[in-house]
Motif scaffolding. Structure first.
Motif, PDB file in Angstrom:
ATOM      1  N   VAL A  78       0.842  -1.201   0.000  1.00  0.00           N
ATOM      2  CA  VAL A  78       0.000   0.000   0.000  1.00  0.00           C
ATOM      3  C   VAL A  78       0.873   1.246   0.000  1.00  0.00           C
ATOM      4  CG1 VAL A  78      -1.548   1.365   1.446  1.00  0.00           C
ATOM      5  CG2 VAL A  78      -2.053  -1.046   1.021  1.00  0.00           C
ATOM      6  N   LEU A  79       1.970   1.204   0.757  1.00  0.00           N
ATOM      7  CA  LEU A  79       2.872   2.358   0.777  1.00  0.00           C
ATOM      8  C   LEU A  79       3.547   2.539  -0.578  1.00  0.00           C
ATOM      9  CD1 LEU A  79       4.302   2.027   4.370  1.00  0.00           C
ATOM     10  CD2 LEU A  79       2.791   3.800   3.501  1.00  0.00           C
ATOM     11  N   PHE A  80       3.900   1.400  -1.218  1.00  0.00           N
ATOM     12  CA  PHE A  80       4.442   1.514  -2.582  1.00  0.00           C
ATOM     13  C   PHE A  80       3.439   2.225  -3.480  1.00  0.00           C
ATOM     14  CE2 PHE A  80       6.958  -2.583  -1.760  1.00  0.00           C
ATOM     15  CZ  PHE A  80       8.083  -1.872  -1.385  1.00  0.00           C
ATOM     16  N   LYS A  81       2.198   1.814  -3.361  1.00  0.00           N
ATOM     17  CA  LYS A  81       1.143   2.367  -4.209  1.00  0.00           C
ATOM     18  C   LYS A  81       0.994   3.868  -3.980  1.00  0.00           C
ATOM     19  CE  LYS A  81      -3.492   1.059  -5.621  1.00  0.00           C
ATOM     20  NZ  LYS A  81      -4.684   0.284  -5.230  1.00  0.00           N
ATOM     21  N   ALA A  89       8.795   1.786   3.082  1.00  0.00           N
ATOM     22  CA  ALA A  89       7.745   0.766   3.067  1.00  0.00           C
ATOM     23  C   ALA A  89       8.185  -0.464   3.858  1.00  0.00           C
ATOM     24  CB  ALA A  89       7.410   0.388   1.629  1.00  0.00           C
ATOM     25  N   VAL A  90       9.427  -0.870   3.664  1.00  0.00           N
ATOM     26  CA  VAL A  90       9.922  -2.045   4.383  1.00  0.00           C
ATOM     27  C   VAL A  90       9.983  -1.758   5.884  1.00  0.00           C
ATOM     28  CG1 VAL A  90      11.975  -3.474   4.748  1.00  0.00           C
ATOM     29  CG2 VAL A  90      11.135  -3.065   2.436  1.00  0.00           C
ATOM     30  N   SER A  91      10.453  -0.563   6.238  1.00  0.00           N
ATOM     31  CA  SER A  91      10.515  -0.216   7.659  1.00  0.00           C
ATOM     32  C   SER A  91       9.123  -0.236   8.273  1.00  0.00           C
ATOM     33  CB  SER A  91      11.116   1.170   7.852  1.00  0.00           C
ATOM     34  OG  SER A  91      12.343   1.259   7.185  1.00  0.00           O
ATOM     35  N   ALA A  92       8.149   0.300   7.541  1.00  0.00           N
ATOM     36  CA  ALA A  92       6.791   0.341   8.076  1.00  0.00           C
ATOM     37  C   ALA A  92       6.254  -1.077   8.262  1.00  0.00           C
ATOM     38  CB  ALA A  92       5.882   1.128   7.141  1.00  0.00           C
ATOM     39  N   ALA A  93       6.563  -1.976   7.321  1.00  0.00           N
ATOM     40  CA  ALA A  93       6.104  -3.354   7.450  1.00  0.00           C
ATOM     41  C   ALA A  93       6.733  -4.005   8.674  1.00  0.00           C
ATOM     42  CB  ALA A  93       6.449  -4.142   6.189  1.00  0.00           C
ATOM     43  N   ARG A 137      -8.102  -6.184  -2.048  1.00  0.00           N
ATOM     44  CA  ARG A 137      -7.599  -6.468  -3.396  1.00  0.00           C
ATOM     45  C   ARG A 137      -6.138  -6.863  -3.374  1.00  0.00           C
ATOM     46  NH1 ARG A 137      -9.629  -1.294  -5.375  1.00  0.00           N
ATOM     47  NH2 ARG A 137     -11.883  -1.522  -5.217  1.00  0.00           N
ATOM     48  N   THR A 138      -5.725  -7.457  -4.464  1.00  0.00           N
ATOM     49  CA  THR A 138      -4.319  -7.751  -4.669  1.00  0.00           C
ATOM     50  C   THR A 138      -3.647  -6.510  -5.250  1.00  0.00           C
ATOM     51  OG1 THR A 138      -4.880 -10.029  -5.123  1.00  0.00           O
ATOM     52  CG2 THR A 138      -2.700  -9.291  -5.807  1.00  0.00           C
ATOM     53  N   ILE A 139      -2.538  -6.137  -4.638  1.00  0.00           N
ATOM     54  CA  ILE A 139      -1.789  -4.982  -5.144  1.00  0.00           C
ATOM     55  C   ILE A 139      -0.604  -5.537  -5.911  1.00  0.00           C
ATOM     56  CG2 ILE A 139      -0.470  -2.934  -4.512  1.00  0.00           C
ATOM     57  CD1 ILE A 139      -2.204  -3.082  -1.837  1.00  0.00           C
ATOM     58  N   PHE A 140      -0.540  -5.235  -7.196  1.00  0.00           N
ATOM     59  CA  PHE A 140       0.524  -5.845  -7.991  1.00  0.00           C
ATOM     60  C   PHE A 140       0.854  -4.960  -9.185  1.00  0.00           C
ATOM     61  CE2 PHE A 140      -1.898  -7.487 -11.658  1.00  0.00           C
ATOM     62  CZ  PHE A 140      -3.195  -7.283 -11.183  1.00  0.00           C
ATOM     63  N   GLY A 141       1.731  -5.503 -10.022  1.00  0.00           N
ATOM     64  CA  GLY A 141       2.055  -4.808 -11.256  1.00  0.00           C
ATOM     65  C   GLY A 141       2.941  -3.608 -11.018  1.00  0.00           C
ATOM     66  N   ARG A 142       2.622  -2.517 -11.689  1.00  0.00           N
ATOM     67  CA  ARG A 142       3.494  -1.345 -11.643  1.00  0.00           C
ATOM     68  C   ARG A 142       3.591  -0.751 -10.245  1.00  0.00           C
ATOM     69  NH1 ARG A 142       0.755   1.611 -16.458  1.00  0.00           N
ATOM     70  NH2 ARG A 142      -0.784   0.240 -15.548  1.00  0.00           N
ATOM     71  N   ASP A 143       2.596  -1.049  -9.388  1.00  0.00           N
ATOM     72  CA  ASP A 143       2.630  -0.490  -8.033  1.00  0.00           C
ATOM     73  C   ASP A 143       3.831  -0.993  -7.239  1.00  0.00           C
ATOM     74  OD1 ASP A 143       0.350   1.023  -8.336  1.00  0.00           O
ATOM     75  OD2 ASP A 143      -0.959  -0.663  -7.824  1.00  0.00           O
ATOM     76  N   ILE A 144       4.284  -2.211  -7.588  1.00  0.00           N
ATOM     77  CA  ILE A 144       5.391  -2.800  -6.827  1.00  0.00           C
ATOM     78  C   ILE A 144       6.705  -2.446  -7.519  1.00  0.00           C
ATOM     79  CG2 ILE A 144       6.349  -4.928  -5.895  1.00  0.00           C
ATOM     80  CD1 ILE A 144       3.551  -4.324  -4.863  1.00  0.00           C
TER      81      ILE A 144
END
Lengths: 317, 512, 312
Positions: A78-81, A89-93, A137-144
């Protein structure tokens, strides 16, 4: 002889499984490439199971590791998006894992809810959050970002053709850290003491509540790491993708525990448990065995391992 | 007249340790018969044999003059024997009536349904025998107070439905959790039982109850029957003498160094749940005993000093206030503790000796949080030698050790950092004679190094043999402080029962 | 002791071999094709796989269907295992962007991977699916023709989901090509509860705003649920007699039932799931025969469902 078989039944079983696949798949199974594949395939489970080992050392459980893995992946995605970079994003996870683990720890050690019940509840809570923030939803594609998904496809070259997958290295590094923490530090020794007899540990000068909290935090962070590895491998995140890790992780720790005389969870034994499961998946798939048969076999193997080790305990104890 | 029950030459050993050595006991019809003796005298074993729970090694048992063998609890019930055990074995989730019928056949209707109405009536009837009319048999056991729960369990013994008529009621400390009024109810029923020609075997520590209630009293000691006498022909003092009997063992090593003047442990207003306020002081090199009847608060005082239970009050260790909210802080303040229950509170049985010994001291073997196993093993070996631990090595698991060696592991743990104050709770319970002497010798050594020692023990000869002063606890408070030197076991027991000769006690208390 | 330990292992191995041998039926001669999907439990996927297996049986292939039970990560692992086994082809039914690692492993080993309604990806030989553009055009044209090229149309769309966004865009183009067709409203319903309830509520509001009979000529929905919701709204308002034409897409059972009943809901489009499976098998066999497939996407014809064939 019988005693040896019972004592080392799980190891013997593991060797037997490997030999069986070696014989059945003479060309493809016992190759460096295939073992690197297996190590990569079990990397998420390895991290989850190693994290689970930390709380099981104290005789506790964390049923929420699977949904925590899902949640951590979704948080990062979601942060990537939203346009944030990989470090944030990794730190937040990871922070999500820390907070979730702390919640489990507080419920179990300060409020005094049984781990089984407390983490069953947080299992649902984490899953709910994962659905909420991802909208289901699945977050994928260009968002990642490529920098994130590329990690799972990268590796350290070993000669010309083979490379050690980054996921394998990450998982082994995590196991090594857990091994050092549990086996080489004062902290780990105290966790084992709590598992041995928490009342006695308290009377012998162990801050039982504080340490239990810390252990649950570590397990939560481990689960988040597993979730990130998973999200990187599938270059996407959906709110249920890590859920299945929990049962396999418990199974792996149990298989590992059968290798110890006192039924102690040891992280290196957990690793063997993980590989039993991973080798079965890999070998049976290669042999075109129905994936549902694999489930039956895994259950039967756990029962056989636990039964043989219980018989052995009854005879000696 | 034929005896209702007669036991002769009863012998029983547990794992080679004799518990009964030719004990005997005869109970006449229509009497309340007291059975007394110190812990470990063999009372419980004798009762378990009579109940068919424990098989004797040898015994001749006669009921109404006919020789019988009692192999199972059912056989005992068929002979008309009823047992009420000390432990309150109730099922809180079941109703009062169901608890009364626990372990018996419920009254049934033809189709295999339980006849609840008859069940309730029978329960009401059984409780009526105890004069209990205010407890609804349909209520959940959990909703009753502890005393009422005990009365319900007692009334189960008065239920005659479905078994042979009761002849003999055996009660193990039934009044332990009853208040005065409830006790009176019980006594009334027991006298009524006696008047109808049935008998009661009454096991107790309370000699006043023996004198008030019972017709005869049998005293046991060390697995043997010492005396049986009519209560009208004996006295509490005589009973106590018979209970203790033997001279104080020579097995206690004598004090070799004088007690210092420095007060190491200074406690004021110490209080916890049901305990205190307690005021006491222990000097460097001094050994102070905590005596009392079971449950008088000796163990609890030690637990409060360790901050193992919630507490209030002031504790000063070597003149510094001890700020402890949890046991780890108590250890850091210079205290060391050997808990009462070795297996459940002391040891991690599945861990190694080393892991057990160093647990409170791990920071000594750590650098940056990492363990140095080499220095740990060295220290454990040295500590093991000091306490004369017999084991294969520091890695041996504790569950494989004998009781004595397990206790020595706990001593090694307590002594590893040379504590200022050593707290011992029942330090020799369940320990064989050889290890006992090792432990006494060790306690003297530690004391001679200037460690202040507090021992809570139910073993009076041990307290008298080892301590400089003995604090007598009664109902959670200090009932008196006695110099051990001129004290006899009889005096001490008398103090514990609360019939104190006042003068020396107050003198010693002000000296502390 | 060592000897008997080995014997124990051999015993276990033999036992497991017996179990597995019976279950597996190991065959090496014919072409081996693996179908890997996390969604075998879903009805649509079962139809694809049935169609694929039927065609594969005719070709004499050894098909290994692997269900990872919702675990997308495991799809990668199982593809890797199939690459290790050096199968002749792999068929997937999962978004290819989530399993790039597995597709790359197959590509490195030169094993062709086919998508069965999976979405397109450069690493796939081709993706076999239904033509969303055609489906939208067909229903939009059906609407325009039924209302004689004139009247107000209500559209239900969902632009946030790419496959459905395509349908709306095509319908816009079709309606834009009829000068006398006006799009009265372009509604995006809330789909969290399936879409029927909110579509009905939205349609009720539109009906209330346009009380004149004939002021709404048709409802075009990008999938079946909004069409069903609109139908309910029209019937509840008692305006089913105005001849408002409704169309959906997908022809799910509930939609077929409504169409068969002969009310306002007149048409929808059915995808040919079995046909997708058969066409995938056809693509595999062409590649195995050495042919090169140039289309990144292969479309399987769809079928317009009206009251004439709704009950088939």
């Amino acid at each position: 002889m019988i005693g040896v078989l019972r004592r080392y039944g799980t190891i013997v079983g593991f060797v037997g499984i490997v030999l069986f696949f070696w014989i059945s798949l003479p060309e493809t199974f016992m190759t460096g490439r295939n073992w690197l594949n297996i190590s990569q395939q079990v990397s998420m489970l390895t991290v989850t199971a190693a994290a689970m080992t930390i709380v099981m050392v104290m005789g506790d459980f964390d049923l929420s590791v699977g949904t925590m893995a899902s949640l951590a992946g979704v948080v990062a995605a979601v942060l990537f998006k939203l346009g944030f970079g990989v470090p944030l994003a990794v730190s937040a996870a990871l922070a999500t894992g820390l907070v979730g683990g702390a919640l489990n720890g507080i419920l179990v050690s300060y409020i005094g809810i049984l781990p089984f019940i407390a983490t069953l509840a947080t299992l649902t809570v984490f899953s709910g959050f994962a659905f909420l923030i991802s909208d289901g939803r699945t977050i994928f594609g260009r968002d990642i970002p490529e920098a994130f998904s590329g990690f799972a496809r990268s590796g350290v070259p070993l000669g010309d053709l083979v490379s050690i997958p980054a996921l394998t290295i990450a998982a082994l590094a995590f196991v090594l850290i857990v091994w050092i923490v549990l086996e080489q530090t004062v902290f780990g020794r105290r966790l084992y003491a709590i598992g041995g007899n928490s009342r006695a540990a308290l009377l012998a000068g162990v801050y039982v509540r504080r340490l239990r909290l810390a252990a649950f935090v570590l397990t939560g962070v481990g689960a988040a790491i597993a979730g990130l590895l998973y999200a990187s491998r599938v270059a996407s995140a959906n709110p249920t993708q890590g859920d299945g890790l929990m049962l396999d992780a418990i199974a792996a720790v149990f298989l590992g525990m059968t290798m110890s005389e006192e039924w102690e969870p040891r992280v290196h034994a957990t690793l063997i448990g993980v590989f039993i499961l991973g080798v079965l998946d890999n070998g049976l798939t290669q042999m075109s065995v129905d994936s549902y048969i694999r489930d039956i076999l895994v259950g039967a193997i756990i029962l056989a391992a636990v039964a043989s080790s219980s018989l052995w305990r009854r005879d000696t104890g | 007249m034929t005896d209702l029950a007669a036991l002769h030459d009863v012998t029983k050993a547990y794992a080679g340790v004799p518990a009964l050595r030719g004990a005997r006991l005869t109970i006449a019809p229509g009497e309340v018969h007291a059975l007394v003796g110190e812990n470990g005298a063999g009372k419980s074993t004798l009762i378990k044999i009579l109940a068919g729970v424990t098989p004797p090694d040898a015994a001749s048992i006669a009921i109404d003059g006919r020789s019988v063998s009692i192999d199972t609890p059912h056989a005992a019930a068929d002979l008309g024997l009823r047992f009420i055990h000390q432990e309150l074995d109730v099922v809180p989730a079941l109703s009062v009536a169901e608890n009364i019928f626990l372990g018996r056949r419920y009254p049934m209707r033809p189709a295999g349904f339980i006849d609840w109405r008859t069940l309730g009536q029978a329960a009401t009837e059984a409780m009526g025998r105890l004069g209990i009319t205010d407890i609804d048999p349909r209520r959940k056991m959990a909703r009753l107070g502890l005393g009422d729960q005990m009365l319900v369990r007692l009334s189960a013994a008065f239920l005659d439905r479905g078994t042979a008529p009761a002849r003999l009621y055996v009660m193990d400390e039934p009044t332990a959790s009853l208040n005065g009024e409830e006790t009176e109810r019980l006594f009334r029923v027991l006298r009524e039982i006696r008047d109808t020609g049935r008998s009661v075997l009454y096991v107790t520590h309370r000699l006043d109850e023996v004198m008030r209630l019972c017709d005869r009293v049998t005293v046991m000691r060390g697995g043997e029957t010492i005396s049986t006498a009519a209560t009208s022909d004996t006295s509490e003092a005589a009973i106590i003498r018979d209970m203790i009997g033997r001279p104080v063992d020579e097995a206690y090593p004598r004090r070799a160094t004088p007690v210092s003047d420095e007060t190491v442990l200074d406690v004021d207003d110490l209080a916890g749940a049901g305990i205190g306020p307690v005021r006491l002081a222990v000097k460097a090199g001094e050994i102070v005993g905590l005596a009392g009847l079971s449950g008088a608060g000796q163990s609890e005082v030690l637990r409060l000093l360790m901050a193992a239970d919630r507490r209030t009050g002031r504790v000063r260790v070597a003149a510094k206030p001890q700020q402890a909210a949890q046991p780890p802080q108590a250890w850091r303040s210079g205290l060391a503790y050997v808990p009462r229950e070795r297996r459940s509170e002391g040891l991690m049985l599945t861990r190694s000796i080393a892991a057990n010994v160093t647990l409170p001291h791990l920071r000594l073997f750590a650098r940056g949080g990492f363990l140095n196993r080499g220095s740990e093993r060295e220290a454990v070996s040295a500590a093991g030698d000091e306490v004369r631990l017999v084991a294969r090595g520091p890695d041996q698991h504790c569950y494989k050790l004998s009781g004595g060696n397990q206790q020595k592991v706990l001593f090694a743990r307590a002594l590893l950092e040379r504590p200022r104050i050593l707290l011992l709770d029942e330090p020799t319970r369940g320990v064989d004679v050889g290890a006992k002497f090792d432990i006494y010798t060790l306690i003297r050594e530690v004391s001679s190094r200037g460690t202040a020692i507090l021992i809570a023990s139910s073993d009076f000869p041990e307290l008298l043999g080892m301590c400089d002063r003995i604090i007598v606890m009664r109902d959670g408070r200090i009932g008196g402080v006695l110099p051990a030197a001129d004290l006899s076991e009889e005096d001490l027991l008398t103090h514990c029962y609360g019939h104190a000769a006042a003068a020396p006690a107050t003198a010693a208390a002000s000296g502390a | 002791m060592k000897f008997s330990m080995l014997r124990g292992i051999a015993g276990r191995a033999l036992l497991s071999m017996a179990v597995l041998g019976a279950a597996a039926g190991i065959a090496q001669a014919e072409s081996r094709v693996a179908v890997v999907t996390p969604y075998l439990a879903q009805p649509g996927t079962q139809f694809y796989v049935e169609g694929f297996e039927a065609a594969a049986a005719e070709n004499g292939w050894d098909v290994n269907v692997i269900d990872t039970k919702g675990d997308v990560g495991a799809v990668i692992s199982r593809i890797e295992d199939m690459v290790t086994q050096n199968v002749d082809a792999i068929v997937i039914n999962v978004d290819p962007q989530q399993i790039t690692a597995g597709l790359q492993a197959a590509a490195d080993a030169g094993i062709p991977v086919f998508g069965m309604d999976s979405g397109s990806d450069p690493l796939l030989v081709t993706n076999v699916t239904s033509n969303g553009y055609a489906m939208a055009a067909e229903t939009a044209v059906y609407v325009a023709n039924r209302i004689g090229g004139t009247g107000n149309v209500v559209m239900f769309v969902f632009d946030a989901f790419p496959p459905v966004q395509v349908r709306g865009h095509i319908a816009d183009a079709v309606f834009g090509n009829f000068p006398d067709v006006d799009v009265l409203d372009r509604v995006t319903p809330d789909v969290t509860d399936g879409g029927i309830a909110d579509s009905r509520a939205k349609m009720e509001a539109i009906l209330a705003a346009n009380p004149e009979p004939g002021s709404i000529a048709a409802v075009w929905a990008a999938w079946d649920q909004p069409a069903l919701g609109a139908l309910q709204a029209i019937e509840a308002a008692g305006r089913e007699g105005e001849g408002i034409v409704i169309t959906g897409i997908d022809a799910n059972p509930q939609a077929r039932e409504a169409i068969a009943a002969g009310g306002n809901f007149e048409a929808s489009i059915a995808q040919d799931f079995q046909g997708i499976g058969r066409t995938t098998a056809d693509a595999v066999s062409r590649v195995l025969a050495g042919e090169e497939i140039k289309q990144g996407v292969m479309y399987v014809p769809t079928k317009l469902i009206t009251s004439a064939n709704a009950s088939d």
